[in-house]
Design a protein around this motif. Sequence first.
Motif, PDB file in Angstrom:
ATOM      1  N   ALA A 264      29.728  -7.378  35.875  1.00 49.71           N
ATOM      2  CA  ALA A 264      28.107  -8.331  35.463  1.00 49.71           C
ATOM      3  C   ALA A 264      28.545  -7.889  33.769  1.00 49.71           C
ATOM      4  CB  ALA A 264      26.758  -8.250  36.103  1.00 49.71           C
ATOM      5  N   VAL A 265      27.927  -9.089  33.188  1.00 47.58           N
ATOM      6  CA  VAL A 265      28.322  -8.763  31.581  1.00 47.58           C
ATOM      7  C   VAL A 265      26.708  -9.447  31.082  1.00 47.58           C
ATOM      8  CG1 VAL A 265      29.014  -9.780  29.366  1.00 47.58           C
ATOM      9  CG2 VAL A 265      30.677  -9.427  31.985  1.00 47.58           C
ATOM     10  N   PRO A 266      26.323  -7.836  30.047  1.00 42.90           N
ATOM     11  CA  PRO A 266      25.319  -8.265  29.892  1.00 42.90           C
ATOM     12  C   PRO A 266      24.726  -9.301  28.923  1.00 42.90           C
ATOM     13  CG  PRO A 266      25.933  -6.209  29.452  1.00 42.90           C
ATOM     14  CD  PRO A 266      27.361  -6.305  30.572  1.00 42.90           C
ATOM     15  N   PHE A 267      24.387  -9.676  28.819  1.00 43.71           N
ATOM     16  CA  PHE A 267      23.846 -10.226  27.117  1.00 43.71           C
ATOM     17  C   PHE A 267      22.386  -9.581  26.955  1.00 43.71           C
ATOM     18  CE2 PHE A 267      26.367 -13.170  28.900  1.00 43.71           C
ATOM     19  CZ  PHE A 267      27.396 -13.985  27.795  1.00 43.71           C
ATOM     20  N   SER A 268      21.983 -10.643  25.465  1.00 46.48           N
ATOM     21  CA  SER A 268      20.639  -9.434  24.379  1.00 46.48           C
ATOM     22  C   SER A 268      19.420 -10.595  25.569  1.00 46.48           C
ATOM     23  CB  SER A 268      20.292 -10.729  23.373  1.00 46.48           C
ATOM     24  OG  SER A 268      20.721 -11.837  23.252  1.00 46.48           O
ATOM     25  N   VAL A 289      30.564 -19.741  26.623  1.00 44.87           N
ATOM     26  CA  VAL A 289      29.442 -19.561  27.339  1.00 44.87           C
ATOM     27  C   VAL A 289      28.154 -19.931  26.632  1.00 44.87           C
ATOM     28  CG1 VAL A 289      27.096 -18.038  28.893  1.00 44.87           C
ATOM     29  CG2 VAL A 289      29.921 -17.560  28.865  1.00 44.87           C
ATOM     30  N   PHE A 290      27.085 -20.684  26.892  1.00 49.46           N
ATOM     31  CA  PHE A 290      26.137 -20.824  25.693  1.00 49.46           C
ATOM     32  C   PHE A 290      24.835 -20.110  26.393  1.00 49.46           C
ATOM     33  CE2 PHE A 290      28.648 -23.976  24.582  1.00 49.46           C
ATOM     34  CZ  PHE A 290      28.336 -24.484  23.199  1.00 49.46           C
ATOM     35  N   GLN A 291      24.563 -19.217  25.410  1.00 48.10           N
ATOM     36  CA  GLN A 291      23.407 -18.229  25.362  1.00 48.10           C
ATOM     37  C   GLN A 291      22.039 -19.052  24.523  1.00 48.10           C
ATOM     38  OE1 GLN A 291      22.357 -14.667  24.035  1.00 48.10           O
ATOM     39  NE2 GLN A 291      20.887 -14.134  25.787  1.00 48.10           N
ATOM     40  N   PHE A 292      20.798 -19.470  24.583  1.00 46.51           N
ATOM     41  CA  PHE A 292      19.648 -19.812  24.119  1.00 46.51           C
ATOM     42  C   PHE A 292      18.503 -18.712  24.354  1.00 46.51           C
ATOM     43  CE2 PHE A 292      22.099 -23.500  25.797  1.00 46.51           C
ATOM     44  CZ  PHE A 292      22.342 -23.906  24.609  1.00 46.51           C
ATOM     45  N   PRO A 297      16.135 -13.163  16.770  1.00 41.03           N
ATOM     46  CA  PRO A 297      15.101 -14.319  15.456  1.00 41.03           C
ATOM     47  C   PRO A 297      16.332 -15.216  15.386  1.00 41.03           C
ATOM     48  CG  PRO A 297      15.957 -11.902  14.735  1.00 41.03           C
ATOM     49  CD  PRO A 297      16.421 -12.089  16.452  1.00 41.03           C
ATOM     50  N   ARG A 298      15.689 -16.016  14.655  1.00 42.17           N
ATOM     51  CA  ARG A 298      16.585 -17.764  14.727  1.00 42.17           C
ATOM     52  C   ARG A 298      17.393 -17.936  14.148  1.00 42.17           C
ATOM     53  NH1 ARG A 298      14.013 -22.006   9.831  1.00 42.17           N
ATOM     54  NH2 ARG A 298      16.106 -23.873  10.372  1.00 42.17           N
ATOM     55  N   GLU A 299      18.606 -17.184  13.449  1.00 41.87           N
ATOM     56  CA  GLU A 299      19.609 -17.062  13.283  1.00 41.87           C
ATOM     57  C   GLU A 299      20.913 -16.379  14.412  1.00 41.87           C
ATOM     58  OE1 GLU A 299      18.217 -13.611  11.423  1.00 41.87           O
ATOM     59  OE2 GLU A 299      17.474 -15.385  11.420  1.00 41.87           O
ATOM     60  N   LYS A 300      19.615 -15.894  15.300  1.00 43.17           N
ATOM     61  CA  LYS A 300      20.535 -15.695  17.205  1.00 43.17           C
ATOM     62  C   LYS A 300      20.122 -16.826  18.146  1.00 43.17           C
ATOM     63  CE  LYS A 300      22.586 -12.258  14.972  1.00 43.17           C
ATOM     64  NZ  LYS A 300      24.339 -11.905  14.477  1.00 43.17           N
ATOM     65  N   PHE A 319      24.068 -20.284  15.837  1.00 38.13           N
ATOM     66  CA  PHE A 319      24.127 -21.501  15.113  1.00 38.13           C
ATOM     67  C   PHE A 319      22.914 -21.090  14.135  1.00 38.13           C
ATOM     68  CE2 PHE A 319      27.254 -22.743  18.046  1.00 38.13           C
ATOM     69  CZ  PHE A 319      27.948 -22.864  17.272  1.00 38.13           C
ATOM     70  N   PRO A 320      22.393 -21.121  13.460  1.00 37.20           N
ATOM     71  CA  PRO A 320      21.490 -20.705  12.605  1.00 37.20           C
ATOM     72  C   PRO A 320      20.316 -21.559  12.529  1.00 37.20           C
ATOM     73  CG  PRO A 320      22.908 -19.762  11.302  1.00 37.20           C
ATOM     74  CD  PRO A 320      23.469 -20.273  12.759  1.00 37.20           C
ATOM     75  N   GLU A 321      20.948 -22.870  12.038  1.00 39.42           N
ATOM     76  CA  GLU A 321      20.291 -24.329  11.876  1.00 39.42           C
ATOM     77  C   GLU A 321      19.568 -24.892  12.593  1.00 39.42           C
ATOM     78  OE1 GLU A 321      24.848 -24.892  11.571  1.00 39.42           O
ATOM     79  OE2 GLU A 321      23.176 -23.635  11.205  1.00 39.42           O
ATOM     80  N   TYR A 322      20.173 -24.162  14.196  1.00 39.30           N
ATOM     81  CA  TYR A 322      19.597 -24.914  15.104  1.00 39.30           C
ATOM     82  C   TYR A 322      18.312 -24.597  16.051  1.00 39.30           C
ATOM     83  CZ  TYR A 322      23.204 -27.807  13.856  1.00 39.30           C
ATOM     84  OH  TYR A 322      24.539 -28.226  12.870  1.00 39.30           O
ATOM     85  N   GLY A 323      17.795 -22.985  16.056  1.00 40.92           N
ATOM     86  CA  GLY A 323      17.270 -21.934  15.864  1.00 40.92           C
ATOM     87  C   GLY A 323      16.010 -22.742  15.631  1.00 40.92           C
TER      88      GLY A 323
END
Length: 698
Positions: A264-268, A289-292, A297-300, A319-323
């Motif tokens: 398994a690959v961990p994400f933040s 894979v998209f992570q939300f 922080p906004r930029e991540k 894509f910090p502009e869409y955080g």
Amino acid sequence: MLKRVLLSVWLLGLAFAVPIIFLVPDLFSRYRLELVLQEIAAQAENYRIMFRDLDGNGVPQKVYSFRNRAGQLSCQYFGDEGGMLNQINFNYRYTHNVPYVYFGDVNRNGKPEVYGFTLNRDSLYLNWAELHTLHSNQVESRFISRIGVFETNKVDFTVSRFNILDLDNDGDHELVFSVVTGLSRYPRSVMVYHPEKDSLVSSPDVGINPYFMVYYDLDRDGALEILTGSNVGNGVSDSTETGFESGRPYLMCYGSDLKPYWAAVPFSPGIENNLHIMPVGTNQIEIVVFQFNRSLPREKIVGVYKFDFKGHVKDSAFFPEYGKRFRFYVYPEEEGYWLYTGDKMVLIDDHLQVVAEKEIEPSAQLYRNFNSPLGGPDVVTSDLLSEKINVYTGDYKYRVEKRYDDERIRAVIMDVGRGPDHFMVQTDHNEYTYQFLENSLYYLKFPVYLAIYLLGVLFVWLIQGLRERQLRERYEVQAQMRDLEIKSLRMQMDPHFMFNAFNSMALLLKNGNIEEAYDAFMKFSRMVRSNFDFSDRLTRPLSEEIEMTRQYLELNKLRFKEKLEFTIDVARDVPVNVLIPKMMLQIHVENALKHGLAKLQKTGVIHIGIAMAGGDLRISVTDNGVGRQKAAQLNPGSTKQGLKMLKAIYDRLSQQGKFKIIQEITDLKDALQNPCGTRIDIQVPAGLKEPRETEQEK
């Protein structure tokens, strides 16, 4: 020039037409919604509407899933014409965690089955019944798992991504789904049910929520591998002892036997943190894979990752502009991936670059049309208050809005069995079926706008014509009144001049100066004749006015003798045929003699200067008399009739607005500031014309 342009009928017509055009924008919109069918809500409580082809004729039929009065999960399905064909009541207890039913033809006999999940205490059951057979009401059940609870004793779970497919390439269909738990302890697994063998296989309990599932044949052996991501809600601190962190999502891959294909690959980590796995086509060479993750922080917050088929990261982008947006959803497109943020649609290409951004109305839900035709309803959104939908075409260029003032939107169903241009809106009171159509009036848009503009121009033209007519009539009345005033002035001017001349000659005769009186009489006769020649005019040539003034001064010189001197200087460049107001010089000279020089002890001097300056005639009349203040004291009964007549002539000549005569009177003073005379400066346009001539030209 600018004023003329701003007040032109074309510009005023545009100002008139634009507000009217904006009042009717929907009439000529590119697309429109047509209500095809309206039905009253089928159930008092919340229920689900689906459309499936249940009889194999290619036409989807309506299906309801709901909680019946006995507390069971029930399914009603209807025929092509709308009549209800049957109702199936599943065993055990309805649960709002899984309110849907699912469909598939597992045994491939052409008769689809309907599936539903129910609870018996803390036990989860899968139920099914075969439709359109003699045994349609026969329900079978299969125990799936117990739902373990923590100390709260809350049974909190859902079933995600229910699919029917041949997972292991053995020729039989399997049911693949994941049981996703929240506050419940277990299971948190991907499950595969083999109907032919009546066997159930589960993946290891990973302690997280397996949510998204996509299927790839990674090793090209014909069997499908399962890629699944996870989402994290509030996290469960005392999760099962599996080595996974409860607050961190993972990307996992299982073989058809549900054994891990790679680690398994961990994400933040973070709260409100989920993964969306995107398919990349049949010749896939990577996994996107998209992570939300709202805890970053906004930029991540919005991140995209590319993996190879061994679970290794190849590329990533943020894509910090869409955080910090309030909604996130992503789905594949031919050009890449559409990212939905609640108020924007962002197209991200295969190289993880933003290539397009479309503004949309702020919304809470997005519904896709997987079979949208060109120019059809590609996406429908519902607003934050569930009161309004917006329907968009594929390029988001066109939008159609529909509002429900007294209702709340429950769901939008895109495939309703009437074609890809139809969809349904389910509210708390009604079911509305719409067709998304091209507006035939759209092509009349610009002709109608042009017609509105031309009508505006015509309206302004009529108003201006009416106003001009009113002004012209008013002007004609004013002109008639002015003509009467001018006639009165003429009647006053000519006697005024004659009385003064007769007084001068009478004085000469009284003193016995017969020859001088005769000479004066001849000069007087020439002046009278000149006045008669211009009796019907308010102007006369400068040369005539100069000669009349000269004759008048010479008549008065006979009276004043050596006590009067005068000079008249005319510059060489002065055109002597230009018109000036009649008796303008004579009246000022007369005032100088009567008020300024009559009581003067020394020789009185009058100087008349005439020159050109800036295209206008500049005339000055200067005397060395006692000044206006002293003259007013010496002549308290003066009526100033001559100046009043002259002012009336100025006003009449200037009323057209083209000729403006300017006159200034200056009191002259010596070095000790004592009065030493008066100077009158007059500016007359060189192109001055008689009023009647001006009116005829107009």
